[in-house]
Design a protein around this motif. Structure first.
Motif, mmCIF file in Angstrom:
data_model
loop_
_atom_site.group_PDB
_atom_site.id
_atom_site.type_symbol
_atom_site.label_atom_id
_atom_site.label_comp_id
_atom_site.label_asym_id
_atom_site.label_seq_id
_atom_site.Cartn_x
_atom_site.Cartn_y
_atom_site.Cartn_z
ATOM 1 N N LEU A 280 8.995 -27.240 -10.439
ATOM 2 C CA LEU A 280 9.842 -27.570 -10.171
ATOM 3 C C LEU A 280 10.535 -28.921 -10.367
ATOM 4 C CD1 LEU A 280 11.220 -24.850 -7.598
ATOM 5 C CD2 LEU A 280 11.295 -24.118 -10.030
ATOM 6 N N ASP A 281 10.035 -29.741 -9.742
ATOM 7 C CA ASP A 281 10.622 -31.173 -9.879
ATOM 8 C C ASP A 281 11.014 -31.946 -11.531
ATOM 9 O OD1 ASP A 281 11.666 -34.110 -9.678
ATOM 10 O OD2 ASP A 281 9.362 -34.381 -9.063
ATOM 11 N N LEU B 217 10.569 -28.916 -13.677
ATOM 12 C CA LEU B 217 11.503 -27.906 -14.466
ATOM 13 C C LEU B 217 13.066 -28.900 -14.897
ATOM 14 C CD1 LEU B 217 9.829 -25.006 -13.662
ATOM 15 C CD2 LEU B 217 9.313 -25.606 -16.017
ATOM 16 N N GLY B 218 12.431 -29.822 -14.222
ATOM 17 C CA GLY B 218 14.283 -30.539 -13.840
ATOM 18 C C GLY B 218 15.263 -30.300 -13.245
ATOM 19 N N PHE B 219 15.111 -29.261 -12.202
ATOM 20 C CA PHE B 219 14.815 -29.257 -10.291
ATOM 21 C C PHE B 219 15.091 -30.554 -10.400
ATOM 22 C CE2 PHE B 219 15.321 -26.086 -7.299
ATOM 23 C CZ PHE B 219 15.530 -24.688 -7.254
ATOM 24 N N SER B 220 16.777 -30.470 -9.920
ATOM 25 C CA SER B 220 17.031 -31.800 -8.767
ATOM 26 C C SER B 220 16.755 -31.465 -7.364
ATOM 27 C CB SER B 220 19.016 -31.875 -8.767
ATOM 28 O OG SER B 220 19.346 -30.618 -8.877
ATOM 29 N N ARG B 221 17.013 -32.814 -6.642
ATOM 30 C CA ARG B 221 17.337 -32.883 -5.272
ATOM 31 C C ARG B 221 17.909 -31.871 -4.376
ATOM 32 N NH1 ARG B 221 15.302 -37.502 -2.674
ATOM 33 N NH2 ARG B 221 14.131 -37.848 -4.342
ATOM 34 N N GLN C 13 19.681 -29.438 -5.862
ATOM 35 C CA GLN C 13 18.893 -28.023 -6.345
ATOM 36 C C GLN C 13 17.364 -27.436 -5.161
ATOM 37 O OE1 GLN C 13 18.649 -28.050 -10.324
ATOM 38 N NE2 GLN C 13 20.012 -26.147 -10.377
ATOM 39 N N ARG D 22 18.750 -41.246 -10.566
ATOM 40 C CA ARG D 22 17.650 -40.198 -9.980
ATOM 41 C C ARG D 22 17.993 -38.139 -10.853
ATOM 42 N NH1 ARG D 22 17.709 -38.893 -5.032
ATOM 43 N NH2 ARG D 22 19.608 -36.747 -5.395
ATOM 44 N N GLU E 56 16.485 -36.626 -13.717
ATOM 45 C CA GLU E 56 16.342 -34.685 -13.693
ATOM 46 C C GLU E 56 17.263 -34.440 -14.747
ATOM 47 O OE1 GLU E 56 16.605 -35.257 -8.401
ATOM 48 O OE2 GLU E 56 17.847 -34.442 -9.433
ATOM 49 N N ALA E 57 18.276 -34.477 -15.327
ATOM 50 C CA ALA E 57 18.768 -34.398 -16.501
ATOM 51 C C ALA E 57 18.238 -33.418 -17.947
ATOM 52 C CB ALA E 57 20.366 -34.254 -16.159
ATOM 53 N N ARG F 34 14.617 -34.249 -17.522
ATOM 54 C CA ARG F 34 14.082 -32.963 -17.886
ATOM 55 C C ARG F 34 14.159 -31.900 -18.231
ATOM 56 N NH1 ARG F 34 11.139 -36.431 -13.359
ATOM 57 N NH2 ARG F 34 12.317 -34.910 -11.665
ATOM 58 N N ARG F 35 15.495 -31.445 -17.667
ATOM 59 C CA ARG F 35 15.795 -30.068 -17.778
ATOM 60 C C ARG F 35 16.108 -29.824 -19.264
ATOM 61 N NH1 ARG F 35 19.019 -31.184 -13.139
ATOM 62 N NH2 ARG F 35 20.747 -31.923 -14.151
ATOM 63 N N LEU G 261 6.067 -19.958 -11.229
ATOM 64 C CA LEU G 261 5.984 -20.383 -10.031
ATOM 65 C C LEU G 261 5.695 -18.824 -9.123
ATOM 66 C CD1 LEU G 261 9.676 -21.788 -9.591
ATOM 67 C CD2 LEU G 261 7.244 -22.184 -9.196
ATOM 68 N N LEU H 26 18.774 -23.088 -15.848
ATOM 69 C CA LEU H 26 18.934 -24.255 -15.152
ATOM 70 C C LEU H 26 19.964 -24.958 -15.590
ATOM 71 C CD1 LEU H 26 15.621 -25.751 -13.933
ATOM 72 C CD2 LEU H 26 17.005 -25.330 -12.450
#
Lengths: 858, 227
Positions: free
Chosen positions: A769-770, A772-776, A778, B81, B85-86, B88-89, B102, B117
């Protein structure tokens, strides 16, 4: 042998090295075992300390008497000494008559201060027995004028410690509330508490002095027998010979028993109370074991790769199993040793609370020094070791099942605990619980009953529900998931629907705690509501009068008949409902025989009737009686019949004509008409009175007047009496609430550990998930929601089993153990608040364990 | 550096003097690299040469010690950070050697997740997932969970997941490493086809020289330096 050596090697080369890296965590585990064992041992010790001090005076004063002569009602007439003339002539033993009762000292404001046990002895006899005393009781006989007190009725002897506490010196006056009067006495001498084991709540007086103080002229409680040849005390044959010789000449209505048996008899009065405490304290160990299970399981998860490698290297799975068991054994031994000390500390903290409860419910007692016996130590050690080993069993099995190939190829692999995925065991347990319900109660020493079937059923239901709770969680998650559109909720509910063994284990542990707590909610709430309703119906008089200062449902003191006579003839009193009570001896244990105005009780005095007077036909030749529900259930008289009670004047048959609810004691009460009671018990002394005042009377004004006129009496209006009774009620449930609290805290700690293990094992998911851009944020939200959902799942399953437990406690365990019918009440608000609390704590646990996991990854 | 952002809009990725070490061990030692839109680059090198670390630094999972990485002309080092993350998303698709699907989500849900996401509208998202499932040939397996799929199918799901949100750059870490040669070949063809179709830049770490057939350029890394 090789396996054993290898396991030891692994223990030192791997396990203890992990310990060194996570020393804090393992200290915590040892601490958890210590708290569990400590809670169990502490409650045992505190209970012993709190209720042991009703012991006989002889343990403190005469050092050791060998036998007791007493009647079944524990009351004797002084005339009995004439009947014992034949026995008392013998030179091989000495008889020492004793009377016992309670008084209360006054503080500087004239209010009740400390409840004291008053023991009356024939001090002249005692003075003649100095050589027989193992402990020296020095009441001044060495002084040249030691006999000066002879003929004086106002001298008492107290312990030096008690004197210090009461702030008095030798020769000072001390005031007591006794039999509804205020009496001034003089402290003749302090008894050195250091030379004998002299309790600080004990007051000694000469026999006539105490009889007078207690308004029990010519009355005794027992006669102690002390053998002349004290060096022969250990010789059982000698003692048996003495016993046989005394028994031969003993009147029929008296019994001779060894002193130790008497203490055991008295202890049996609190058997049910102590049994409940033992069961509750066992819960502390159980939840501790659950925590150990969770923590060791988390350790297995952390070391999974290492285990897989060891398996790849050819280490036998049995060796791994033994290694993990060794690890839990080490934790168990260390924790149990520490637990003995913790237990002593807990005992120290809780002894006063338990003593207060015993005081309120049974009889006057004070705390005795907490004692730690070898048996305590061994029992605690064995119990802690056993439970920790059991807790380590499942994680050890889990470690053993680690397949190396899978661990390398698949990330989110959840092995072990396969039994948690099978619903069959849970269903069988719940059905077994239903079967246990038909078991009859188990009779206890002292006449009480233990609802063995009820306890077994509750255990089965809790365990069954815990095992099934994982299935409920999975089903619920499956129902909710289709409605989850967002990535977080979808991820949470898909993970819960997948229902890994660790999710199931976490929810199961929480279900046990929730079930117990919600079950207790209902019992406490139902109890409170029932008692309040009972109060509303039963207590309709204007004022209630009893002896001042003396507490305890089992304490039978009373009011001087002259004082009572004066009181009930006061102008403002239109009717007085006087109650007399004494102990009576049924075939098993002890019960209470009460004298009441039968006509008024059957027609005017309001009661909560289980069976109205007249609805049961008395058996011919028996005295008609109104009996309490407890009495009816205890002696199987719900549908009528008769029972023989041993009284001061011999065996008497009573037969119920009505059954009333009574929550005052667990021994049961049988009420007969006052003249009959007086005839049977040879006593005139009432215990209390309810006063009905004339119309238009100002109740509180009259109460205040009476308080001034009768300082030795407690005069209360209905609401004050209600407050006192509810105070006793709260006291009763203090220990239960405290243990409930401990159980809950441990369960939440277990949830935290469980969630941490879950996240640890799902590391791969979080890493993905990390990427994939899952934020902290989230991630924390996902973890929080997962924890909250587990909390809610536990709340649903736990509440269901809690409702069943509540029903069980109220309709089976209470009825069988105490004979009390309670109205079942579901405290909805408490349930909802508890649910919200679980949601919040589950959420916080999730967030916290996720944060810990993130920290660990860094 | 500012001129780079303004003057080279065709650059998807620009790595400038990137250095990274773990303790005393220098893993990346001044790496420079530019990847243009639609370019497919194979990154080869022996174990421990820094390939995976480079991918981790590009995706912002690891921080550089010095140097900089620009993705769509934005410096990763300047982002906090949540910015990383953004990034990467929104801009990166990632394909792992061992799939990293998953396990509790179905194939459809796994692919849908990155689109969720970035808050893609539901109708558009579902339409896109269906379309890409068709492209990777897994329409009939959409409701299956990862443990019900073969290795090749799992990697096809992973490719679909990496592309569903229209990233500018796909990072693939040995995408065929866990597959047999037939499945590996199929996966590579699919990766090539989709990256061409979507105009996505691809940086693929591989040990296998035959895998480089889908790439425009092959670069090597040795002892932390591109050669």
């Amino acid at each position: 042998m090789l396996s054993f050596r290898l396991a030891i090697l692994l223990l030192f080369r791997t396990t203890f090295r992990h310990w060194r890296k996570n020393l804090g965590s393992y200290f915590l585990l040892v601490g958890i075992v210590a708290v569990g064992v400590g809670a169990f041992n502490g409650i045992r010790q505190a209970s012993r300390s709190a209720s042991a001090n009703f012991g006989l005076f002889n343990q403190a004063v005469s050092g050791q008497s060998d036998f007791l002569i007493e009647s079944s009602t524990q009351r004797l007439n002084s005339n009995i000494l004439q009947d014992l003339a034949q026995i008392s002539k013998e030179p091989d033993w000495h008889l020492l008559p004793v009377i016992e009762g309670s008084v209360t000292s006054l503080d500087s404001n004239g209010s009740p201060d400390q409840q004291l046990r008053l023991v009356g002895l024939d001090l002249l006899s005692l003075a003649n027995l100095p050589s027989l005393m193992e402990s020296k009781f020095d009441f001044g006989k060495e002084e040249p004028n030691w006999y000066e007190w002879l003929g004086s009725e106002n001298f008492v002897w107290i312990g030096s410690e008690a004197g210090r506490k009461l702030g008095i010196e030798e020769g000072d006056e001390i005031s007591f509330f006794a039999s509804g009067r205020v009496r001034e006495m003089v402290v003749r001498k302090f008894i050195d508490a250091s030379s004998v084991s002299f309790p600080d709540d004990l007051v000694i007086g000469d026999l006539p002095t105490v009889q007078n103080l207690l308004s029990r002229k010519g009355e005794l409680n027992r006669i102690e027998v002390i053998v002349d040849q004290i060096e022969m005390r250990e010789n059982l044959n000698f003692l048996q010979g003495i016993k046989d010789r005394i028994s031969k000449n003993l009147p029929k209505n008296l019994t001779l028993k060894a002193t130790q048996n008497r203490a055991a008899d008295r202890a049996s009065m609190t058997a049910a109370f102590r049994l409940n405490l033992t069961i509750l304290s066992l819960i502390a160990i159980l939840v501790g074991a659950y925590l150990i299970l969770q923590a060791l399981d988390a350790a297995v998860v952390r070391r999974r790769a290492e285990v897989a490698t060891l398996i790849s290297l050819g280490v036998n799975r049995g060796v791994l199993f033994i290694t993990f068991l060794f690890e839990s054994a080490v934790i168990g031994v260390l924790g149990s040793i520490l637990g003995i000390g913790v237990g002593w500390f807990f005992a120290f903290l809780s002894a006063q609370m338990l003593a207060d409860t015993v005081n309120a419910l049974y009889f006057a007692t004070t705390i005795e020094a907490i004692s730690l016996t070898l048996q305590d130590c061994l029992f605690g050690l064995c119990l802690g070791f056993l439970f920790t080993l059991l807790a380590g069993w499942l994680p050890a099995r889990d470690a053993m099942q680690t397949p190396p190939a899978q661990i390398l190829s698949r990330g989110d692999w959840s092995p072990g605990f396969s039994w948690l995925r099978k619903s069959r065991v849970g269903i069988v347990l719940i059905l077994s619980g239903l079967i246990f319900l038909v078991f009859p109660p188990f009779p206890l020493a002292g006449g009480g009953k233990m609802a063995i079937g009820g306890f077994l059923a509750s255990g089965c239901w809790i365990l069954g529900a815990a095992l099934l709770s994982g299935h409920v969680l999975v089903r619920l998650a499956g129902l909710i998931k289709p409605y989850c559109a967002g990535p977080i909720t979808r991820l949470v509910f898909s993970r819960l629907q997948d229902g890994s063994s660790r999710h199931r284990l976490s929810v199961a542990g929480l279900v046990v705690a929730v079930g117990m707590v919600t079950g207790m909610f209902q019992m406490v709430d139902s109890f409170r509501i029932t008692i309040e309703e009972w109060f509303d119906v039963r207590f309709q008089a204007d004022l209630y009068v009893s002896e001042r200062g003396v507490t305890g449902a089992g304490t039978i003191n009373g009011i001087d008949p002259l004082v009572m006579d004066k009181l009930v003839h006061e102008n403002m009193v239109s009717y007085a409902d006087i109650v007399y009570i004494s102990y009576a001896k049924p075939p098993e244990g002890i019960t209470i025989l009460s004298g009441v105005d039968m006509k008024a009780w059957s027609t005017q005095i309001r009661q909560l009737w289980l069976k109205k007077p007249g609805s049961l036909k008395p058996v011919e030749g028996c005295e008609p009686a109104l009996i309490s529900e407890t009495f009816a259930r205890r002696f199987d008289l719900i549908d009528g019949g008769f029972i023989e009670l041993d009284t001061m004047t011999g065996k008497k048959k009573i037969s119920p004509i009505g059954i009333f609810s009574d929550y005052g004691n667990e021994f049961g009460t049988a009420a007969v008409d006052i003249p009959i009671w007086k005839e049977w018990t040879q006593s005139e002394r009432p215990i209390n009175v309810s006063l009905y005042l004339g119309k238009g009377s100002n109740v509180n004004e009259i109460r205040d007047q009476l308080r001034l006129s009768y300082p030795g009496l407690d005069v209360r209006n209905a609401s004050e009496l209600r407050d006192v009774a509810l105070g006793i009620f709260e006291q009763t449930f203090k220990a239960t609430s405290a243990l409930n609290g401990i159980g809950l805290m441990v369960a939440f700690a277990g949830l935290l550990l469980g969630l941490f293990a879950i996240f640890d094992e799902s590391s791969r998911t979080w890493f993905t998930l990390d990427y994939l851009g899952f934020s902290r944020k989230q991630f924390l939200l996902t973890a929080g929601l997962e924890g909250a959902a587990i909390g809610m799942g536990a709340w649903i399953s736990g509440s269901l089993v809690g409702v069943a437990l509540g029903w069980l406690l109220i309709n089976v365990i209470n009825v069988q153990s105490f004979g009390w019918t309670l109205q079942w009440h579901l405290p909805w608000t408490d349930f909802v608040i508890f649910g919200l609390l679980l949601f919040a704590i589950g959420f916080l646990s999730g967030v916290l364990s996720a944060a810990l996991w993130i920290r660990k990854q860094k | 550096m500012a001129s780079l952002k303004e003057n080279h809009p065709e650059h998807v990725l620009e790595i400038s003097s990137a250095c990274k070490s773990f303790g005393q061990l220098g893993v990346l030692k001044g790496v420079n690299l530019i990847i243009k839109k639609g370019e497919r680059i194979a990154l080869m090198g022996p174990s421990g040469s820094g390939k995976s670390t480079l991918l981790n630094c590009i995706s912002g999972v690891e921080n550089l010690d010095s140097g900089d990485i620009f993705l769509n002309n934005s410096s990763i080092r300047e982002l906090n950070r949540s910015g990383v993350e953004a990034l990467r998303r929104e801009s990166i698709g990632y394909i792992f050697q061992s799939f990293h699907l998953l396990p509790t989500l179905t194939a459809f849900e796994n692919i849908e997740l990155p689109a969720q996401l970035i808050d893609m509208p539901k109708d558009e998202r579902i339409e896109k997932v269906r379309k890409i499932l068709k492209l990777v040939g897994l329409s009939s397996r959409s409701q299956h969970k990862p443990d019900e799929l073969s290795g090749g199918e799992r990697q096809r799901v992973a490719i679909a997941r990496a592309l569903i949100h229209n990233p500018h750059l796909v990072l693939a870490d040995e995408p065929t490493g866990s597959l047999d040669s037939k499945s590996g070949d199929d996966v590579l063809s699919l990766l090539e086809e989709l990256s061409i179709e979507q105009g996505v830049a691809l940086l693929m770490v591989t040990h296998d020289r035959t895998s480089t057939r889908i790439c425009n350029r092959v670069i090597s890394i040795q002892d932390g330096c591109l050669v």
